[in-house]
Design a protein around this motif. Sequence first.
Motif, PDB file in Angstrom:
ATOM      1  N   SER B   2       0.838  -1.203   0.000  1.00  0.00           N
ATOM      2  CA  SER B   2       0.000   0.000   0.000  1.00  0.00           C
ATOM      3  C   SER B   2       0.873   1.253   0.000  1.00  0.00           C
ATOM      4  O   SER B   2       2.055   1.186   0.316  1.00  0.00           O
ATOM      5  CB  SER B   2      -0.900  -0.007   1.228  1.00  0.00           C
ATOM      6  OG  SER B   2      -0.117   0.249   2.383  1.00  0.00           O
ATOM      7  N   SER B   3       0.257   2.394  -0.327  1.00  0.00           N
ATOM      8  CA  SER B   3       1.060   3.618  -0.358  1.00  0.00           C
ATOM      9  C   SER B   3       1.564   3.960   1.051  1.00  0.00           C
ATOM     10  O   SER B   3       2.653   4.479   1.203  1.00  0.00           O
ATOM     11  CB  SER B   3       0.275   4.767  -0.978  1.00  0.00           C
ATOM     12  OG  SER B   3      -0.985   4.874  -0.384  1.00  0.00           O
ATOM     13  N   ARG B   4       0.786   3.619   2.056  1.00  0.00           N
ATOM     14  CA  ARG B   4       1.262   3.800   3.431  1.00  0.00           C
ATOM     15  C   ARG B   4       2.526   3.000   3.698  1.00  0.00           C
ATOM     16  O   ARG B   4       3.477   3.476   4.307  1.00  0.00           O
ATOM     17  CB  ARG B   4       0.217   3.314   4.427  1.00  0.00           C
ATOM     18  CG  ARG B   4      -0.752   4.347   4.823  1.00  0.00           C
ATOM     19  CD  ARG B   4      -1.638   3.798   5.904  1.00  0.00           C
ATOM     20  NE  ARG B   4      -2.649   4.788   6.174  1.00  0.00           N
ATOM     21  CZ  ARG B   4      -3.140   5.030   7.381  1.00  0.00           C
ATOM     22  NH1 ARG B   4      -2.762   4.326   8.405  1.00  0.00           N
ATOM     23  NH2 ARG B   4      -4.027   5.963   7.554  1.00  0.00           N
ATOM     24  N   GLU B   5       2.474   1.741   3.278  1.00  0.00           N
ATOM     25  CA  GLU B   5       3.636   0.867   3.512  1.00  0.00           C
ATOM     26  C   GLU B   5       4.867   1.356   2.762  1.00  0.00           C
ATOM     27  O   GLU B   5       5.995   1.081   3.151  1.00  0.00           O
ATOM     28  CB  GLU B   5       3.305  -0.571   3.102  1.00  0.00           C
ATOM     29  CG  GLU B   5       2.403  -1.282   4.086  1.00  0.00           C
ATOM     30  CD  GLU B   5       1.824  -2.568   3.539  1.00  0.00           C
ATOM     31  OE1 GLU B   5       1.615  -3.491   4.329  1.00  0.00           O
ATOM     32  OE2 GLU B   5       1.585  -2.662   2.308  1.00  0.00           O
ATOM     33  N   LYS B   6       4.633   2.050   1.669  1.00  0.00           N
ATOM     34  CA  LYS B   6       5.779   2.581   0.921  1.00  0.00           C
ATOM     35  C   LYS B   6       6.334   3.849   1.559  1.00  0.00           C
ATOM     36  O   LYS B   6       7.538   4.041   1.621  1.00  0.00           O
ATOM     37  CB  LYS B   6       5.352   2.903  -0.526  1.00  0.00           C
ATOM     38  CG  LYS B   6       5.152   1.685  -1.387  1.00  0.00           C
ATOM     39  CD  LYS B   6       4.720   2.103  -2.779  1.00  0.00           C
ATOM     40  CE  LYS B   6       4.543   0.886  -3.678  1.00  0.00           C
ATOM     41  NZ  LYS B   6       3.910   1.239  -4.946  1.00  0.00           N
ATOM     42  N   ILE B   7       5.409   4.704   2.009  1.00  0.00           N
ATOM     43  CA  ILE B   7       5.827   6.027   2.484  1.00  0.00           C
ATOM     44  C   ILE B   7       6.394   6.003   3.904  1.00  0.00           C
ATOM     45  O   ILE B   7       7.400   6.640   4.198  1.00  0.00           O
ATOM     46  CB  ILE B   7       4.625   7.009   2.432  1.00  0.00           C
ATOM     47  CG1 ILE B   7       4.187   7.244   0.978  1.00  0.00           C
ATOM     48  CG2 ILE B   7       4.954   8.336   3.107  1.00  0.00           C
ATOM     49  CD1 ILE B   7       5.182   7.984   0.132  1.00  0.00           C
ATOM     50  N   LEU B   8       5.742   5.238   4.774  1.00  0.00           N
ATOM     51  CA  LEU B   8       6.119   5.295   6.186  1.00  0.00           C
ATOM     52  C   LEU B   8       7.599   4.959   6.456  1.00  0.00           C
ATOM     53  O   LEU B   8       8.271   5.703   7.180  1.00  0.00           O
ATOM     54  CB  LEU B   8       5.178   4.408   7.016  1.00  0.00           C
ATOM     55  CG  LEU B   8       5.168   4.664   8.516  1.00  0.00           C
ATOM     56  CD1 LEU B   8       4.907   6.128   8.846  1.00  0.00           C
ATOM     57  CD2 LEU B   8       4.141   3.780   9.196  1.00  0.00           C
ATOM     58  N   PRO B   9       8.132   3.875   5.876  1.00  0.00           N
ATOM     59  CA  PRO B   9       9.559   3.595   6.139  1.00  0.00           C
ATOM     60  C   PRO B   9      10.469   4.722   5.664  1.00  0.00           C
ATOM     61  O   PRO B   9      11.493   4.996   6.286  1.00  0.00           O
ATOM     62  CB  PRO B   9       9.846   2.322   5.339  1.00  0.00           C
ATOM     63  CG  PRO B   9       8.550   1.790   4.898  1.00  0.00           C
ATOM     64  CD  PRO B   9       7.519   2.858   5.012  1.00  0.00           C
ATOM     65  N   LEU B  10      10.078   5.371   4.581  1.00  0.00           N
ATOM     66  CA  LEU B  10      10.913   6.471   4.071  1.00  0.00           C
ATOM     67  C   LEU B  10      10.854   7.673   4.997  1.00  0.00           C
ATOM     68  O   LEU B  10      11.868   8.319   5.251  1.00  0.00           O
ATOM     69  CB  LEU B  10      10.452   6.861   2.664  1.00  0.00           C
ATOM     70  CG  LEU B  10      10.889   5.894   1.571  1.00  0.00           C
ATOM     71  CD1 LEU B  10      10.202   6.218   0.251  1.00  0.00           C
ATOM     72  CD2 LEU B  10      12.387   5.960   1.383  1.00  0.00           C
TER      73      LEU B  10
END
Lengths: 381, 162
Positions: B2-10
């Motif tokens: 998900s876009s959350r899973e992509k953005i949060l670690p960054l």
Amino acid sequence: MSFEESERLETVPPSGIRRYFELAEEQDDIISLGVGEPDFAPPWAARDAAITSLERGQTSYTPNRGLRELREEIVEHVDDNYDLDYDADEEVLVTAGASEAVDLAFRAFHDPGDTVAVAQPSYLSYVPAARLAGADVLDVPTRREDEFKLTRDVLEASGAADADTLVLCYPNNPTGATMTREELEPVADFVREHDLRVFADEIYAALSYEHDHTSIATLPGMRERTVVFNGFSKAYAMTGLRLGYALAPPEAIESMNRIHQYTMLSAPTTAQHAAIEALRNCEDEVAEMREQYDRRRNFVLSRFEEMGIECFSASGAFYVFPECPWDDSSEFAEALIEEQGVAVVPGDVFGTGGEGHLRVTYATGLGDLKEALARIEEFID
Amino acid sequence: MSSREKILPLLRENARYSNEDLARQTGLDVEEVEATIRELESDGVVRGYRAIVDRNQIEPERVRASVELNVTLDRETGYDDIAERLAKFPEVEGLRLVSGDYDFAMDVEGDSMSEVSNFISEQVAPVPEITQTVTHYIMETYKEGGVEFEDGDDDDRLSVSP
């Protein structure tokens, strides 16, 4: 008495990459996208295992083929990850880097007059190593329109049908190209039809971002004619520890080991201890590095697209291979180092098919990557 | 993913990546990145952004302590009630309920050791539910928020290699 070079050595020119290295070394504020190795350190557990082995004084030779414990881990690893099935006693040879394994294979199986077909652009060592083994080299240039994948067409057009050995490397250095099982099938068909052997350099196997890596040795009828090369330099960021391995049928490993036992004796012991730990306990770190590379890959591809530089969507290793904005990629690379302090490597250095392109490494932190790409943008404006 | 899973670690890696750079790294549109961040913030997943500072390099020097707290609970008072009360103090930088020998781990920051000590003895210890405090002054920080505080992480690779 003189040091006149052997005729064999004379067929091998000095490395084409040297010039760019020297230019880059002269610059103070250089950001290099010209390296062929990870920017990460090896997983700490692997380094710690190396240190522990030194503390214990485990510094003697190992068996020629490598520590049995390591060979067992390798066999399990390639089975789990690539569905490769090899025997730890008879079908694995641990070497000083995958490069040594490649050299051994050329020397073990070629006589003067034999032909080695090399899919290009490719890593710099295959052509010299084949020539030093006395073989003739046949260029098999892959094409941008095929996204630098090896196709049956280029194999046929280049005359590879008459070769003895085909060398290929996917995920590829320098292009970042990868090949799926479906794309490898016609290559395997061609190889079987013309009875070639295959040297498959799979050193970047762990760094495939859009599909799982397929080893050509897993295709029907290929295992018995293939030597697979892999190692710890790229996935585990262990370049300087010099550790690789070859996987092949027993008779092939036996032959390669006959050279290895006299010329190398055994691969670096400290590195072997690090590698055992790397295979046992460092998959999370490998996955984390792969994620980082993938993000940087997206970043670099986006930036080239924004700059209007043509660049196919490279899906493996840590390279992209954009088209050079100038006709002469060597001139461009030199000017880029001198005027903007950014090092890249012109594609022609990597053989036929590479001209007109640049190898850009994204094994560099995002900050530097961002700055380097801004400088490239400024330079082409 | 998900876009959350992509953005949060960054964001956790570097909260100062621009939306454009987040988009470039993840393959999302800038609009999707903005929307995802807004959502993470409004849902309370992302609670804030702060710089990781090497306090040895700034003036005036600040004193930090990690304080262990033991508490007793009764019918009317739970951990959350005590925590809520402690967290209100501006001197309290961090507060966690932990397993093990004590109940709360509390980070406290002040201008001097006496200030921190006074805070503990005058504000914290008298709280009726608190039965014991153990204060550890922080002497040196080696790593914080995933960042190692060491000098020189020079890239010793050859500048151009095959």
